[in-house]
Design a protein around this motif. Structure first.
Motif, mmCIF file in Angstrom:
data_model
loop_
_atom_site.group_PDB
_atom_site.id
_atom_site.type_symbol
_atom_site.label_atom_id
_atom_site.label_comp_id
_atom_site.label_asym_id
_atom_site.label_seq_id
_atom_site.Cartn_x
_atom_site.Cartn_y
_atom_site.Cartn_z
ATOM 1 N N PRO A 76 0.120 14.832 -5.650
ATOM 2 C CA PRO A 76 -0.220 13.407 -5.584
ATOM 3 C C PRO A 76 -0.770 12.893 -6.901
ATOM 4 O O PRO A 76 -1.504 13.598 -7.599
ATOM 5 N N ALA A 77 -0.384 11.652 -7.254
ATOM 6 C CA ALA A 77 -0.833 11.050 -8.502
ATOM 7 C C ALA A 77 -1.820 9.930 -8.248
ATOM 8 O O ALA A 77 -2.860 9.846 -8.893
ATOM 9 N N LEU A 78 -1.511 9.030 -7.318
ATOM 10 C CA LEU A 78 -2.433 7.944 -7.012
ATOM 11 C C LEU A 78 -2.088 7.341 -5.660
ATOM 12 O O LEU A 78 -0.993 7.523 -5.126
ATOM 13 N N ILE A 79 -3.042 6.610 -5.122
ATOM 14 C CA ILE A 79 -2.835 5.824 -3.918
ATOM 15 C C ILE A 79 -3.529 4.490 -4.138
ATOM 16 O O ILE A 79 -4.557 4.411 -4.840
ATOM 17 N N MET A 80 -2.969 3.435 -3.599
ATOM 18 C CA MET A 80 -3.530 2.123 -3.864
ATOM 19 C C MET A 80 -3.137 1.139 -2.774
ATOM 20 O O MET A 80 -2.245 1.401 -1.963
ATOM 21 N N PHE A 81 -3.839 0.020 -2.740
ATOM 22 C CA PHE A 81 -3.360 -1.140 -1.993
ATOM 23 C C PHE A 81 -3.600 -2.369 -2.841
ATOM 24 O O PHE A 81 -4.461 -2.396 -3.719
ATOM 25 N N THR A 130 0.846 -1.187 0.000
ATOM 26 C CA THR A 130 0.000 0.000 0.000
ATOM 27 C C THR A 130 0.884 1.240 0.000
ATOM 28 O O THR A 130 1.960 1.248 0.610
ATOM 29 N N GLY A 131 0.454 2.268 -0.692
ATOM 30 C CA GLY A 131 1.256 3.481 -0.755
ATOM 31 C C GLY A 131 0.765 4.414 -1.831
ATOM 32 O O GLY A 131 -0.353 4.276 -2.338
ATOM 33 N N LEU A 143 -7.159 -2.147 -4.784
ATOM 34 C CA LEU A 143 -7.927 -0.910 -4.866
ATOM 35 C C LEU A 143 -6.982 0.190 -5.313
ATOM 36 O O LEU A 143 -5.827 0.255 -4.870
ATOM 37 N N MET A 144 -7.452 1.083 -6.188
ATOM 38 C CA MET A 144 -6.633 2.193 -6.638
ATOM 39 C C MET A 144 -7.503 3.443 -6.790
ATOM 40 O O MET A 144 -8.609 3.377 -7.316
ATOM 41 N N TYR A 145 -6.974 4.551 -6.309
ATOM 42 C CA TYR A 145 -7.653 5.837 -6.446
ATOM 43 C C TYR A 145 -6.642 6.818 -7.032
ATOM 44 O O TYR A 145 -5.580 7.069 -6.440
ATOM 45 N N ASN A 146 -6.933 7.358 -8.218
ATOM 46 C CA ASN A 146 -5.987 8.258 -8.888
ATOM 47 C C ASN A 146 -6.552 9.658 -9.090
ATOM 48 O O ASN A 146 -6.348 10.276 -10.132
#
Length: 373
Positions: free
Chosen positions: A128-133, A118-119, A145-148
């Motif tokens: 910020p570009a994206l965060i995901m796990f 995750t990171g 899961l990914m949120y961009n």
């Protein structure tokens, strides 16, 4: 204590290494273990790009510094919020593994492992570009899961999907967009500023050709080594035309053992190809280079490119002939040595005889005490 544990699956490493060169990333590689092992129940390794900077586990219950600048084992100054988030990851992974065990009837005693990467990633300007796990259970891909910033996606592995209701989906989207992503971006920019001499450095690759004679031709290898960052483009040309990747072996970027990287691509060149005397060029593109770096090698066909294999009967015959020649040479050398020694002995005897004769002749002319001869 700070060693990255063996249980990290290859899909995690592939994901973190695929980040673009215009971005920086901060990832937590987390492992939760149920069952009796010598490892902590929960542990997490913090990676800034490809450099380990922090470590946390359920025994010490604090985030400590690893590698980079500063004192090893000291507190990693990311605030108490970082510890709260790691504890929350610990709790969610424990619940997730229990859910997976129940769903797939993993009721047998033993060791079960839940893993998570995750990171987040930020652009060069710090935005910020994206965060995901991404989760794995017992070594198999579970869900991700990914949120961009504009799209929120959830995917489940084959047969591992856990259905989310619309309410749960909205809850996680708000959690990741309003809490996790802003904090991760702040922590990433803080660490980038602290470790800029390490992760923002540019080290030029050293590129060369290596050729090795093999049966039926030669193996030509284009090697680029001692470069940083790891993102590199290595292309092998034959007479200005790119060689088909199916003809090449290698190509994986590997650590060099000194904080830098290396990559190689090899091509088998037959004797027939060597006769055509193609020109091979290794073309390298890297962030440390203003222009492409090119190194060339021209194939030259000669007898040195050929390796002959001698059959067993022919080899025995050749060995026998060599042995006979060696014995003959040894006997001849011994004969010459004995003949030389005999000649020296005869010469010595002749010299002694001549000396005695000369003495007798001289004694006739020596006067006696009366002065008479």
């Amino acid at each position: 204590m700070f060693v990255v544990q063996l249980m990290f699956v290859s899909l995690f490493v592939h994901q973190v290494m695929s980040s673009g060169s215009g971005r920086h990333s901060l990832w937590a590689f987390a492992t939760y273990i149920s069952g009796t092992t010598p490892f902590p129940e929960f542990s997490a390794v913090l990676m800034l790009d490809d450099v380990q900077v922090g470590y946390f586990d359920s025994k010490i219950d604090r985030l400590v510094r690893v590698g980079g600048q500063g004192v090893e084992g000291a507190e990693l100054n990311l605030g108490q919020e970082a510890v709260f988030i790691l504890r929350d990851i610990f709790s969610s992974m424990r619940k997730r593994l229990e859910m997976v065990k129940h769903r797939f009837n993993m009721t047998t005693a033993g060791v079960h492992v839940q893993q998570r990467m995750t990171g987040c990633e930020v652009l060069e300007d710090g935005q910020p570009a994206l965060i995901m796990f991404r989760d794995g259970s017992n070594g198999q891909d579970a869900d991700s899961l990914m949120y961009n910033m504009t799209h929120f996606t959830y995917a489940g592995g084959d047969g591992w999907e856990i259905q989310w209701s619309a309410v749960k989906r909205m809850h996680f989207q708000m959690l990741y967009s309003n809490i996790y992503l802003p904090f991760c971006a702040r922590a990433l920019n803080h660490l980038l500023d602290r470790e800029k001499n390490l992760v923002r450095r540019r080290v030029r690759p050293r590129v060369r050709f290596i050729t090795k004679q093999v049966v039926g031709g030669a193996r030509v290898t284009c090697l680029a080594t001692d470069f940083y960052p790891r993102h590199i483009n290595l292309t092998l040309l034959r007479d200005s035309t790119p060689v088909d990747e199916d003809e090449l072996t290698g190509g994986s970027v590997l650590p060099n053992g000194n904080g830098l990287y290396q990559v190689r691509k090899s091509l088998m060149v037959s004797d027939e190809e060597l006769q055509r005397k193609h020109n091979y060029t290794c073309v390298t593109s890297h962030l440390s280079l203003d222009n492409r770096l090119e190194v060339s090698w021209r194939a030259e066909f000669s007898r040195s490119h050929r390796i002959y294999i001698i059959s067993a009967p022919a080899g025995l015959t050749l060995a026998a002939v060599l042995l006979m020649v060696l014995l003959w040479w040894r006997r001849r050398s011994e004969g010459v040595a004995m003949e030389t020694q005999e000649q020296q002995e005869r010469l010595s005897v002749n010299k002694e005889t001549d000396s005695e004769s000369a003495g007798l002749h001289l004694s006739r002319f020596v006067p006696d005490s009366r002065g008479q001869c």
